[in-house]
Design a protein around this motif. Structure first.
Motif, PDB file in Angstrom:
ATOM      1  N   ASP A 448       0.813  -1.230   0.000  1.00  0.00           N
ATOM      2  CA  ASP A 448       0.000   0.000   0.000  1.00  0.00           C
ATOM      3  C   ASP A 448       0.842   1.274   0.000  1.00  0.00           C
ATOM      4  OD1 ASP A 448      -2.328  -1.609   0.142  1.00  0.00           O
ATOM      5  OD2 ASP A 448      -2.070  -1.775   2.309  1.00  0.00           O
ATOM      6  N   THR A 449       2.010   1.205  -0.621  1.00  0.00           N
ATOM      7  CA  THR A 449       2.824   2.411  -0.784  1.00  0.00           C
ATOM      8  C   THR A 449       2.370   3.137  -2.041  1.00  0.00           C
ATOM      9  OG1 THR A 449       4.722   1.317   0.239  1.00  0.00           O
ATOM     10  CG2 THR A 449       5.158   3.311  -1.021  1.00  0.00           C
ATOM     11  N   ARG A 450       2.082   4.419  -1.895  1.00  0.00           N
ATOM     12  CA  ARG A 450       1.630   5.213  -3.038  1.00  0.00           C
ATOM     13  C   ARG A 450       2.842   5.619  -3.874  1.00  0.00           C
ATOM     14  NH1 ARG A 450      -0.586   7.234   1.311  1.00  0.00           N
ATOM     15  NH2 ARG A 450       0.606   9.183   1.210  1.00  0.00           N
ATOM     16  N   LEU A 451       2.771   5.346  -5.192  1.00  0.00           N
ATOM     17  CA  LEU A 451       3.892   5.597  -6.096  1.00  0.00           C
ATOM     18  C   LEU A 451       3.452   6.553  -7.199  1.00  0.00           C
ATOM     19  CD1 LEU A 451       4.857   1.854  -6.279  1.00  0.00           C
ATOM     20  CD2 LEU A 451       6.244   3.590  -5.167  1.00  0.00           C
ATOM     21  N   THR A 452       4.187   7.632  -7.365  1.00  0.00           N
ATOM     22  CA  THR A 452       3.877   8.631  -8.387  1.00  0.00           C
ATOM     23  C   THR A 452       5.119   8.850  -9.241  1.00  0.00           C
ATOM     24  OG1 THR A 452       2.349   9.738  -6.870  1.00  0.00           O
ATOM     25  CG2 THR A 452       3.069  10.976  -8.813  1.00  0.00           C
ATOM     26  N   VAL A 453       4.991   8.665 -10.562  1.00  0.00           N
ATOM     27  CA  VAL A 453       6.107   8.866 -11.479  1.00  0.00           C
ATOM     28  C   VAL A 453       5.969  10.247 -12.112  1.00  0.00           C
ATOM     29  CG1 VAL A 453       7.346   7.991 -13.483  1.00  0.00           C
ATOM     30  CG2 VAL A 453       6.212   6.392 -11.925  1.00  0.00           C
ATOM     31  N   ILE A 454       7.046  11.042 -12.014  1.00  0.00           N
ATOM     32  CA  ILE A 454       7.046  12.420 -12.502  1.00  0.00           C
ATOM     33  C   ILE A 454       8.133  12.567 -13.561  1.00  0.00           C
ATOM     34  CG2 ILE A 454       7.371  14.837 -11.828  1.00  0.00           C
ATOM     35  CD1 ILE A 454       6.470  14.022  -9.006  1.00  0.00           C
ATOM     36  N   ASN A 455       7.810  13.227 -14.682  1.00  0.00           N
ATOM     37  CA  ASN A 455       8.806  13.420 -15.734  1.00  0.00           C
ATOM     38  C   ASN A 455       9.673  14.638 -15.440  1.00  0.00           C
ATOM     39  OD1 ASN A 455       7.299  15.675 -16.477  1.00  0.00           O
ATOM     40  ND2 ASN A 455       6.352  14.690 -18.238  1.00  0.00           N
ATOM     41  N   ALA A 456      10.603  14.928 -16.341  1.00  0.00           N
ATOM     42  CA  ALA A 456      11.565  16.010 -16.120  1.00  0.00           C
ATOM     43  C   ALA A 456      10.892  17.377 -16.068  1.00  0.00           C
ATOM     44  CB  ALA A 456      12.630  15.987 -17.214  1.00  0.00           C
ATOM     45  N   LYS A 489       4.129   6.616   2.139  1.00  0.00           N
ATOM     46  CA  LYS A 489       3.369   5.662   2.951  1.00  0.00           C
ATOM     47  C   LYS A 489       3.230   6.237   4.350  1.00  0.00           C
ATOM     48  CE  LYS A 489       3.406   0.871   4.655  1.00  0.00           C
ATOM     49  NZ  LYS A 489       1.994   0.601   4.293  1.00  0.00           N
ATOM     50  N   THR A 490       2.071   6.000   4.956  1.00  0.00           N
ATOM     51  CA  THR A 490       1.829   6.479   6.311  1.00  0.00           C
ATOM     52  C   THR A 490       2.906   5.968   7.257  1.00  0.00           C
ATOM     53  OG1 THR A 490      -0.546   6.468   5.879  1.00  0.00           O
ATOM     54  CG2 THR A 490       0.143   6.558   8.184  1.00  0.00           C
ATOM     55  N   SER A 516      11.387   4.917   8.280  1.00  0.00           N
ATOM     56  CA  SER A 516      10.283   5.200   9.193  1.00  0.00           C
ATOM     57  C   SER A 516      10.338   6.634   9.690  1.00  0.00           C
ATOM     58  CB  SER A 516      10.335   4.242  10.389  1.00  0.00           C
ATOM     59  OG  SER A 516       9.379   4.609  11.355  1.00  0.00           O
ATOM     60  N   SER A 517       9.166   7.229   9.812  1.00  0.00           N
ATOM     61  CA  SER A 517       9.070   8.574  10.388  1.00  0.00           C
ATOM     62  C   SER A 517       8.764   8.519  11.878  1.00  0.00           C
ATOM     63  CB  SER A 517       7.972   9.371   9.670  1.00  0.00           C
ATOM     64  OG  SER A 517       6.711   8.731   9.837  1.00  0.00           O
ATOM     65  N   LEU A 518       8.664   7.312  12.434  1.00  0.00           N
ATOM     66  CA  LEU A 518       8.334   7.136  13.847  1.00  0.00           C
ATOM     67  C   LEU A 518       9.602   7.035  14.686  1.00  0.00           C
ATOM     68  CD1 LEU A 518       5.540   4.445  13.436  1.00  0.00           C
ATOM     69  CD2 LEU A 518       5.238   6.913  13.697  1.00  0.00           C
ATOM     70  N   ASP A 519       9.632   7.798  15.785  1.00  0.00           N
ATOM     71  CA  ASP A 519      10.750   7.685  16.712  1.00  0.00           C
ATOM     72  C   ASP A 519      10.594   6.420  17.538  1.00  0.00           C
ATOM     73  OD1 ASP A 519      11.771  10.101  15.840  1.00  0.00           O
ATOM     74  OD2 ASP A 519      10.574  11.254  17.288  1.00  0.00           O
ATOM     75  N   GLU A 520      11.739   5.840  17.918  1.00  0.00           N
ATOM     76  CA  GLU A 520      11.681   4.617  18.714  1.00  0.00           C
ATOM     77  C   GLU A 520      11.211   4.941  20.127  1.00  0.00           C
ATOM     78  OE1 GLU A 520      14.310   0.586  19.440  1.00  0.00           O
ATOM     79  OE2 GLU A 520      15.266   2.386  18.616  1.00  0.00           O
ATOM     80  N   ALA A 521      10.249   4.157  20.620  1.00  0.00           N
ATOM     81  CA  ALA A 521       9.690   4.357  21.961  1.00  0.00           C
ATOM     82  C   ALA A 521      10.662   3.856  23.022  1.00  0.00           C
ATOM     83  CB  ALA A 521       8.357   3.636  22.089  1.00  0.00           C
ATOM     84  N   GLU A 522      10.536   4.413  24.206  1.00  0.00           N
ATOM     85  CA  GLU A 522      11.354   3.976  25.335  1.00  0.00           C
ATOM     86  C   GLU A 522      10.529   3.080  26.235  1.00  0.00           C
ATOM     87  OE1 GLU A 522      12.865   7.406  27.285  1.00  0.00           O
ATOM     88  OE2 GLU A 522      14.045   8.099  25.553  1.00  0.00           O
ATOM     89  N   THR A 523      11.250   2.309  27.084  1.00  0.00           N
ATOM     90  CA  THR A 523      10.561   1.421  28.021  1.00  0.00           C
ATOM     91  C   THR A 523       9.621   2.234  28.900  1.00  0.00           C
ATOM     92  OG1 THR A 523      12.457  -0.069  28.054  1.00  0.00           O
ATOM     93  CG2 THR A 523      10.886  -0.267  29.875  1.00  0.00           C
ATOM     94  N   LEU A 553      -4.717  -1.616  14.851  1.00  0.00           N
ATOM     95  CA  LEU A 553      -3.696  -2.629  15.127  1.00  0.00           C
ATOM     96  C   LEU A 553      -2.670  -2.729  13.997  1.00  0.00           C
ATOM     97  CD1 LEU A 553      -5.791  -5.495  16.768  1.00  0.00           C
ATOM     98  CD2 LEU A 553      -4.100  -4.030  17.857  1.00  0.00           C
ATOM     99  N   GLU A 554      -3.069  -2.411  12.771  1.00  0.00           N
ATOM    100  CA  GLU A 554      -2.111  -2.435  11.663  1.00  0.00           C
ATOM    101  C   GLU A 554      -0.981  -1.437  11.902  1.00  0.00           C
ATOM    102  OE1 GLU A 554      -1.650  -4.364   8.962  1.00  0.00           O
ATOM    103  OE2 GLU A 554      -3.178  -5.594   9.925  1.00  0.00           O
ATOM    104  N   LYS A 555      -1.287  -0.320  12.540  1.00  0.00           N
ATOM    105  CA  LYS A 555      -0.236   0.653  12.852  1.00  0.00           C
ATOM    106  C   LYS A 555       0.710   0.105  13.913  1.00  0.00           C
ATOM    107  CE  LYS A 555      -3.035   4.671  11.595  1.00  0.00           C
ATOM    108  NZ  LYS A 555      -3.566   5.987  12.023  1.00  0.00           N
ATOM    109  N   VAL A 556       0.164  -0.658  14.860  1.00  0.00           N
ATOM    110  CA  VAL A 556       1.013  -1.303  15.854  1.00  0.00           C
ATOM    111  C   VAL A 556       1.917  -2.329  15.173  1.00  0.00           C
ATOM    112  CG1 VAL A 556       1.042  -2.714  17.951  1.00  0.00           C
ATOM    113  CG2 VAL A 556      -0.703  -0.937  17.666  1.00  0.00           C
ATOM    114  N   VAL A 557       1.337  -3.097  14.255  1.00  0.00           N
ATOM    115  CA  VAL A 557       2.121  -4.093  13.509  1.00  0.00           C
ATOM    116  C   VAL A 557       3.248  -3.406  12.749  1.00  0.00           C
ATOM    117  CG1 VAL A 557       2.047  -5.721  11.587  1.00  0.00           C
ATOM    118  CG2 VAL A 557       0.234  -5.748  13.305  1.00  0.00           C
ATOM    119  N   THR A 558       2.923  -2.304  12.053  1.00  0.00           N
ATOM    120  CA  THR A 558       3.939  -1.577  11.283  1.00  0.00           C
ATOM    121  C   THR A 558       5.074  -1.118  12.183  1.00  0.00           C
ATOM    122  OG1 THR A 558       2.317  -0.832   9.658  1.00  0.00           O
ATOM    123  CG2 THR A 558       4.351   0.443   9.822  1.00  0.00           C
ATOM    124  N   TYR A 559       4.719  -0.568  13.362  1.00  0.00           N
ATOM    125  CA  TYR A 559       5.754  -0.095  14.283  1.00  0.00           C
ATOM    126  C   TYR A 559       6.627  -1.248  14.764  1.00  0.00           C
ATOM    127  CZ  TYR A 559       8.106   1.980  18.244  1.00  0.00           C
ATOM    128  OH  TYR A 559       9.079   2.403  19.106  1.00  0.00           O
TER     129      TYR A 559
END
Length: 645
Positions: A448-456, A489-490, A516-523, A553-559
Motif C-alpha cells: 500500500d505504498t503510493r507511487l507517483t512517477v514524474i517526468n523532467a 506511505k503512512t 520510518s518517520s516514527l521515533d523509537e519508543a522507550e521502556t 492494530l495495523e499501525k502497531v504491527v507496522t511499528y
C-alpha cells in the motif's frame, strides 16, 4: 566348429558395420545437400536397426525442425540433450525449447530457455525472454481479437503468402505443379511453388482461381508478392534459376531473389532482378511502405543478426535503390524474422521464432511510426498457434485480411486463413516499470505504498500502489528521458527514486527503500500515545477484534516490524457493568485476542505478553454506582500497548 562360428560372426559384424557406414554417409550427404525428407527417412532406417549417435540425433532434429515438423524435432532433440558426456552448442537448447511449444509444454520450454539464456547471455533472444518470462500472459491479453476461418482456395498442397492486388488475392501454391522429379523440391519433398490469383467478390469469398502467366511461373519456387496501388508493378520472390529452371550454388543452396515485373498490355513482362540480390545470400518476401517509397524484405545478407532479418531500402525517384538497412535488434534476433507486411498506417507485421511466442513462427507487429520507442507485440491466438503462422496481411479499412499456417486442422501442409479483426491491436508505446518497496531498516516488504512517477517537466505520468508483498507494476508511455518515482506511505518519510528511460519496453528491479518517520519508543511508553492511536474498542460482552480495531492494530504491527527489538505488553480493560470476576476473565480474553491478531500479522509471540485488568482502571466515573451512556461505557472497553523492552 567353434573357430568357424567366430569367423562367420566376425564377417557378419563387418558386413553390418560397413552397411551402417554407407547408410550414415548416405544420410549425411542428403542432409548436407538440404534433401531433408530423404535424409530423415535414411536416418530413421538406421535408428530402426538399432544404430544411433549424437550426429544422427542432431541431423534428425534439425531436418525436422527446418521442415516445421516440430513435434518430431522435439523427440529427437530430447534424445540429444539426454546423452551423457556430450557438450552441445546452446543453439540446440533453443531449438528444443521452441519444439516443445508445439506440444504445448511451455513450462519445460521455459526451463530450456533459461538454460539457453545462461549459456548465451549476450544473445538477443535470451535477453528478450529474460525480460518477458510472463510472455504467455501478455499473449493472452492480445488474444481473442480475431475471427478466423479456413479459406475456400486451400488445397492438399502448400498454400501461403497471400497479397492484395485490387480485388484480387494473389498467393503461392504447390498445387498442380506436375509429377515429375524435376518439379519436386528435395528440401520438402513437395512440388515447386507457383503464383495463383483469385477474385475477392462482394461477399469476401474467393472465386475464379487461376495461375499467373508462365512468364512468372517457372520450374522454380515463386512466392511472396506485393503490388503497387495502381496495379502496374509487382515485386515477387523466386529461387535462383538458370534458363528458367531451378539451380543451386556451389554449396548446394538455391538462393532466393526478389524480382520486379511490369504490367504491359495486361501481361506481366519486363521481369528483372533487383540490384541488391546476390548468388551468395537470399533476398525474399518484399512489401511496400504506404507511400511506396520504401521496400522491406527478409534476407540473410552480411550484417544479418540471425538466420534471416528484416531489411529496408529506399526507392529513389529515378527507380534506383539505396543500400539495404537492417531494421535492428528491436525487430531482428538471432533466429528467423521473415515475411514482412506493411499496413496502410505503417504498421509492420512479420513472422518470427526469435521473439517469445506460442511455438514455431508467430506473427508479431510493431508501429514503424515509433520504431525507436515502440514495442514488438505478439498478435495472439487464434491467429498464432503452436505451429508456424506467417504471411499476415490486413486491409485496415475493412479490418479483414489473410494469413497462412501449418496448424494440424488444416487441409494441406500450409493453408490460408481469412480473418476479421474485431478489436484492433493496441500499438500505444508503453514502458512497464517493475520493482519492490521495502523498509530501509528491516527490509520488510511495504504494501500500500503510493507511487507517483514524474517526468523532467514535473508532470505526473503514472500513479500506482504496491501490492500486499510490496511489489509494484506500473505502465506508462515510453517517452525517453529522466524520471522520478515519489514513494509515500503512512508513518514513513517520503522518498524519491530517480531513473532514466532510454526507450525500453520494460524496466525491472527498481528497488525503493523507505525510512520510518516514527521515533523509537522507550521502556514504559504507551504506544497508543506515542503513535497517536485511537483506542482499541470492543463490543459489550465480546472479545473479538472489530474491523475498526484492525485498522488501528495495523499501525502497531507496522511499528513493531520497524523496530524488531521492541517488546510490548497488551493490557485489556472492561467497563464496570457485570461481575468483577467475570470482567477480569473477559478482559483476559480480549488481551489474548489482541495478542493472537498481532501474531497472525507476523509478529513473534515472544515479543508479546497479554494481561487483563477487568474494571480496575476505568478512564471515567462510570462505575457501578453511576448511570452512564453506552458511549461512555465503551471508553472503558479498550486495549493499551505498554513498551516493556
Amino acid at each position: 566348429m567353434k573357430l568357424k562360428y567366430i569367423v562367420i560372426c566376425t564377417t557378419l559384424l563387418t558386413i553390418v558395420g560397413n552397411a551402417q557406414e554407407k547408410q550414415i554417409k548416405k544420410g549425411n550427404a542428403l542432409f548436407d545437400n538440404f534433401i531433408y525428407q530423404e535424409a530423415i527417412a535414411s536416418y530413421e532406417e538406421l535408428i530402426a536397426k538399432g544404430y544411433s549417435n549424437e550426429d544422427v540425433y542432431k541431423n534428425l532434429g534439425n531436418a525436422n525442425y527446418f521442415n516445421a515438423n516440430y513435434e518430431a524435432a522435439a523427440g529427437w532433440f530430447e534424445k540429444l540433450v539426454s546423452l551423457d558426456n556430450t557438450t552441445l552448442d546452446a543453439e540446440y537448447f533453443y531449438k528444443y525449447a521452441q519444439s516443445l511449444k508445439s506440444l504445448k509444454k511451455y513450462k519445460e520450454s521455459d526451463d530450456w530457455m533459461r538454460k539457453f539464456e545462461t549459456a548465451k547471455s549476450q544473445d538477443n533472444r535470451g535477453r528478450i525472454f529474460g525480460k518477458s518470462e510472463d510472455y504467455l500472459s501478455k499473449i493472452k491479453e492480445n488474444s481473442g481479437r480475431y475471427t478466423i476461418k479456413s479459406s475456400s482456395i486451400n488445397s492438399t498442397a502448400s498454400d501461403f503468402a497471400p497479397s492484395f492486388n485490387g480485388s484480387q488475392l494473389v498467393f503461392s501454391t504447390a498445387r498442380d505443379s506436375g509429377i515429375t522429379s524435376k518439379n519436386i523440391h528435395q528440401w520438402t519433398g513437395k512440388a515447386f511453388l507457383n503464383l495463383y490469383e483469385a477474385t475477392i467478390n462482394n461477399h469476401e469469398n474467393l472465386t475464379e482461381l487461376t495461375p499467373l502467366s508462365k512468364k512468372l511461373n517457372k520450374k522454380t519456387h515463386e512466392s511472396s508478392t506485393v503490388f503497387t496501388k495502381d496495379g502496374k508493378t509487382m515485386y515477387f520472390t523466386r529461387n535462383n534459376s538458370e534458363n528458367g529452371a531451378f539451380s543451386r550454388d556451389e554449396q548446394g543452396v538455391s538462393r532466393l531473389k526478389i524480382y520486379k515485373a511490369s504490367l504491359i498490355n495486361n501481361t506481366w513482362d519486363n521481369i528483372i532482378e533487383l540490384p541488391f540480390n546476390s548468388d551468395s545470400y537470399s533476398v525474399a518476401h518484399p512489401t511496400l511502405s504506404p507511400d511506396e517509397s520504401k521496400l522491406y524484405f527478409a534476407s540473410d545478407m552480411p550484417g544479418t543478426l540471425g538466420a534471416s532479418d528484416i531489411f529496408m531500402v529506399n526507392i529513389n525517384d529515378d527507380g534506383t535503390y539505396s543500400t539495404p538497412i537492417n531494421l535492428g535488434p528491436k525487430v531482428n534476433t538471432e533466429a528467423r524474422e521473415t515475411f514482412p507486411f506493411i499496413s496502410s498506417s505503417n504498421k509492420l507485421y512479420f513472422a518470427s521464432d526469435g521473439h517469445p511466442g506460442l511455438g514455431g513462427l508467430d506473427i508479431f507487429a510493431l508501429d514503424l511510426n515509433n520504431l525507436d520507442n515502440g514495442v514488438v507485440l505478439n498478435v495472439g491466438a487464434p491467429v498464432n498457434s503452436e505451429e508456424d503462422d506467417f504471411t499476415f496481411i490486413i486491409n485496415e479499412s475493412t479490418r479483414k485480411g489473410y494469413f497462412a499456417s501449418n496448424r494440424k486442422d488444416g487441409l494441406g501442409s500450409d493453408d490460408i486463413y481469412s480473418f476479421v479483426e474485431n478489436t484492433p491491436l493496441n500499438f500505444s508505446c508503453i514502458t512497464i516499470l517493475r520493482g519492490i518497496v521495502k523498509d530501509e531498516k528491516t527490509s520488510e516488504f511495504l504494501p500500500d505504498t503510493r507511487l507517483t512517477v514524474i517526468n523532467a517537466e514535473g508532470e505526473t505520468v503514472i500513479q500506482g500502489v504496491s501490492d500486499s508483498n510490496g511489489n509494484f507494476t506500473l505502465e506508462g508511455d515510453c517517452t525517453k528521458g529522466d524520471y522520478t518515482i515519489v514513494a509515500a506511505k503512512t508513518d514513513y518519510n517520503e522518498t524519491t527514486f530517480n531513473f532514466t528511460n532510454s526507450g525500453e519496453s520494460e524496466l525491472n528491479n527498481l528497488n525503493i527503500s523507505l525510512k520510518s518517520s516514527l521515533d523509537e519508543a522507550e521502556t514504559g511508553d504507551d504506544l497508543a500515545k506515542k503513535l497517536n492511536l485511537e483506542k482499541i474498542y470492543f463490543d459489550f460482552d465480546k472479545a473479538n477484534i472489530r474491523r475498526d480495531a484492525q485498522a488501528v492494530l495495523e499501525k502497531v504491527v507496522t511499528y513493531l516490524k520497524q523496530y524488531p527489538n521492541t517488546n510490548i505488553q497488551i493490557g485489556s480493560h472492561t467497563d464496570a457493568r457485570g461481575n468483577d470476576n467475570y470482567n477480569l476473565a473477559l478482559s483476559n480474553r480480549r488481551a489474548k485476542a489482541t495478542l493472537q491478531y498481532l501474531i497472525t500479522q507476523g509478529i513473534d509471540e515472544n515479543r508479546l505478553s497479554a494481561q487483563g485488568f477487568g474494571e480496575t482502571n476505568l478512564t471515567n466515573n462510570c462505575d457501578n454506582t453511576t448511570k452512564c451512556s453506552e458511549e461512555e461505557h465503551q471508553l472503558n472497553r479498550r486495549s493499551v500497548f505498554l513498551v516493556i523492552k
